[in-house]
Design an enzyme around this catalytic site. Structure first.
Site, short mmCIF file in Angstrom:
data_model
loop_
_atom_site.label_atom_id
_atom_site.label_comp_id
_atom_site.label_asym_id
_atom_site.label_seq_id
_atom_site.Cartn_x
_atom_site.Cartn_y
_atom_site.Cartn_z
N CYS A 1 39.32 61.47 31.65
CA CYS A 1 38.53 61.83 31.78
C CYS A 1 38.90 62.46 33.42
O CYS A 1 39.61 62.74 33.84
CB CYS A 1 37.52 60.12 32.11
N TYR A 2 38.94 61.32 35.29
CA TYR A 2 38.80 62.82 36.03
C TYR A 2 39.97 62.57 36.19
O TYR A 2 40.78 63.92 37.26
CB TYR A 2 39.07 60.95 37.70
N LYS B 1 45.34 37.86 33.23
CA LYS B 1 44.52 36.21 32.94
C LYS B 1 45.10 35.57 30.92
O LYS B 1 45.60 34.80 31.13
CB LYS B 1 42.82 35.69 32.55
N HIS C 1 37.10 58.08 27.18
CA HIS C 1 37.84 57.01 27.03
C HIS C 1 38.39 56.78 26.21
O HIS C 1 38.10 55.58 25.56
CB HIS C 1 36.72 55.91 28.33
N GLU D 1 40.58 54.12 26.76
CA GLU D 1 40.09 52.28 26.96
C GLU D 1 39.45 51.63 26.57
O GLU D 1 39.73 49.54 26.63
CB GLU D 1 41.23 52.00 28.11
N GLY E 1 38.09 57.92 37.83
CA GLY E 1 37.61 57.68 38.91
C GLY E 1 36.49 58.45 39.63
O GLY E 1 35.45 58.87 38.29
N ASP F 1 47.20 28.54 35.41
CA ASP F 1 47.55 29.41 36.20
C ASP F 1 48.70 28.62 37.00
O ASP F 1 50.02 28.70 36.65
CB ASP F 1 47.10 29.84 36.97
#
Ligand code: XMP
Length: 515
Positions: free
Chosen positions: A84-85, A371, A171, A173, A57, A229
């Protein structure tokens, strides 16, 4: 709609990467949910999680009023990972120390880790990671040890294996941490004990059962647009409910070439869904006559759509639920790092306000999916590639690409040019590399020469962009010969166009659609 498996909860501290963390966990075939950072430990427990991840963050734990989780998150009895944060929160809240590091670290670094068993199992001892931080852990909390370091960050990874609390300053990710997916998979599989069997097949089974339970004997109505969708929602609902699902497809005269036919062929003929096809072309074009302001167009189309849809629903008699293809990114309660409302750039056309107006209950079978997961689900359910991989198309359709007045002849011109552009993109094998490709017909005429004749015809602009989520976009770099072919074909085959432009505007400052 949730799978029976225990999810991983991602607590969101306003990170740009929270959705990516949740995606990576799902890549490891474990169901994940994002919750705002300030939920209580009891609310987290209610989800029966297998583990919790504290996201990064923009805040500093050293600043007054810094966002912090309920301290009870550390005593839920499930593993916790801080990124991280989130890692700095662990140090700060459990008795260690965080400092503004003298050397801010942004970008690639190299991590040396000292734990080849659990958290870093299978990860090379010296591996590239992505850093983006100003503060850093200066002293470990009691019970923790350092499990990895980089040149500039002495505590780049830390762990208290007894309490199963882990922190990483980097990170895992993002793509720039090539082993990051492995590290997150280790956390959810080896440390949280998740089996890793959350697949689209298992989602179909659990979603079908959940839909049946929620709907009971009720009837469901779905506005089918032919986009990914609503199409996937239609097939999933039909699988669960059969003829108790009715889909309404409104041909507003603003569709692309072949679209009404494709929708009828796939949903009515192939899936045998109860599909009501409404030809409302004249009503929409009459309503749009003389309107050239973009927002007026959008409002006129949105309002008339509701009128038409209402009439159809009325004609059906008793209906209990309105289904919508809402996706997970739309329902995540986002945490604003800056606060303050955002401005309306365009009033989007969707069926958002319909359930309240129509006194129907809302059914959102895709609300837990991203998605790309919806695409995977569509493929699993047997939808054709032409629908599963379709580029997004706006609710107001070609009206917002027919810059200036929307008339039947101008729409026909635009439709023909659009079909050529898309066909050539497909022929060049580029369709899936592009987020969205479109043609705009401009309210400009230009002089040309064709077969020794002077022409004075309309101008069109091609637009193709790459994007992750439509929030930002970049223009697509075509091989010049593709643009040349498209331009030649449009000028030769489309009667009223004699000039073709290519739009090289990114978003921002441009938007994807012109209006
Ligand atoms: P913009 O033009 O705002 O578009 O950059 C971002 C994405 O949203 C699509 N779009 C819409 N989708 N109803 C929709 O369902 C709408 O009214 C609408 N307007 C734009 C656009 O095609 C792009 O993918």
């Amino acid at each position: 709609m949730q799978d029976k498996q225990r999810p991983i909860i991602v607590l969101d501290f306003g990170a740009q990467y929270s959705k990516l963390i949740a995606r990576r966990v799902r890549d490891a075939r474990v169901f994940s949910l994002i919750l705002p950072y300030n939920v209580t430990a009891a609310e987290i427990r209610a989800h029966d999680p297998a583990g919790v991840i504290l996201s990064g963050g923009p805040a500093s734990v050293l600043a007054p009023g810094a966002p912090k989780p309920d301290p009870g998150v550390f005593t839920l009895g499930v593993p916790v990972l801080g990124i991280c944060y989130g890692c700095q929160l662990i140090a700060d809240m459990l008795g260690g120390a965080v400092e503004a590091s003298g050397r801010r670290e942004y970008g690639v670094a190299h991590l040396e880790h000292f734990d080849g068993r659990g958290f870093f199992a299978g990860v090379a001892e010296y591996t590239q990671v992505w850093m983006s931080h100003g503060d850093a852990v200066a002293a470990l909390p009691p019970g923790f040890e350092t499990t990895g370091a980089t040149e500039n960050c002495a505590h780049a990874a830390l762990a208290d294996e007894t309490r199963c609390i882990y922190g990483v300053q980097f990170h895992p990710e993002v793509a720039h941490t090539p082993q990051g997916g492995r590290i997150l998979a280790n956390f959810v599989h080896n440390i949280c004990g998740c089996p890793g069997d959350w697949t689209m097949g298992s989602f179909v089974e659990s979603a079908t059962a959940a839909i049946q339970e929620q709907v009971g004997d009720g009837r469901v109505l779905l506005a089918l647009s032919g986009g990914v969708d609503s199409s996937v929602a239609a097939v999933l609902l039909h699988r669960a409910l059969g003829q108790r699902l009715t889909c309404v497809f409104v041909n507003n005269g603003l569709l692309r070439e072949g679209e009404p036919e494709l929708v009828r062929e796939v949903f009515r003929d192939h899936f045998q869904i109860d599909l009501r096809y409404v030809d409302a072309e004249d009503r929409f074009l009459n309503r749009l006559a003389g309107v050239s302001d973009p927002e007026e167009k959008r409002k006129a189309i949105g309002n008339l759509f509701i009128e038409v849809f209402d009439e159809e629903a009325e004609a059906l008699g008793q209906v209990d639920f309105l289904a919508q293809g809402t996706l997970y990114p739309d329902v995540i309660e986002s945490v604003s790092a800056t606060g303050g409302p955002s401005v309306t750039i365009k009033s989007h056309h969707n069926v958002g306000g319909l359930p309240e107006r129509m006194n129907l209950k809302l059914l959102e079978p895709l609300r837990e999916l991203f998605k790309d997961e919806v695409r995977a689900l569509g493929a699993e359910l047997g939808l054709p590639d032409a629908i599963v991989w379709r580029h997004p198309f706006p609710g107001p359709g070609l009206a917002v690409r027919c810059v200036g007045e929307v008339t039947k002849p101008r729409l026909a011109t635009l439709r023909a040019a659009d079909a050529i552009f898309i066909e050539e993109i497909r022929n060049a094998g580029l369709y899936r590399d592009i987020w969205q490709a479109l043609v705009c017909l401009l309210p400009v005429r230009s002089v040309g020469v064709q077969g020794d004749e002077r022409t004075y015809e309309e101008v069109c602009s091609l637009r193709a962009v790459t994007s992750e989520d439509a929030m930002t976009a970049d223009w697509f770099r075509f091989p010049p010969e593709v643009l040349q072919r498209v331009s030649n074909r449009i000028c030769n085959e489309v009667k009223h166009i004699n000039r073709v432009l290519y739009d090289v505007t990114s978003k921002p400052p441009g938007t994807i659609e012109w209006e």
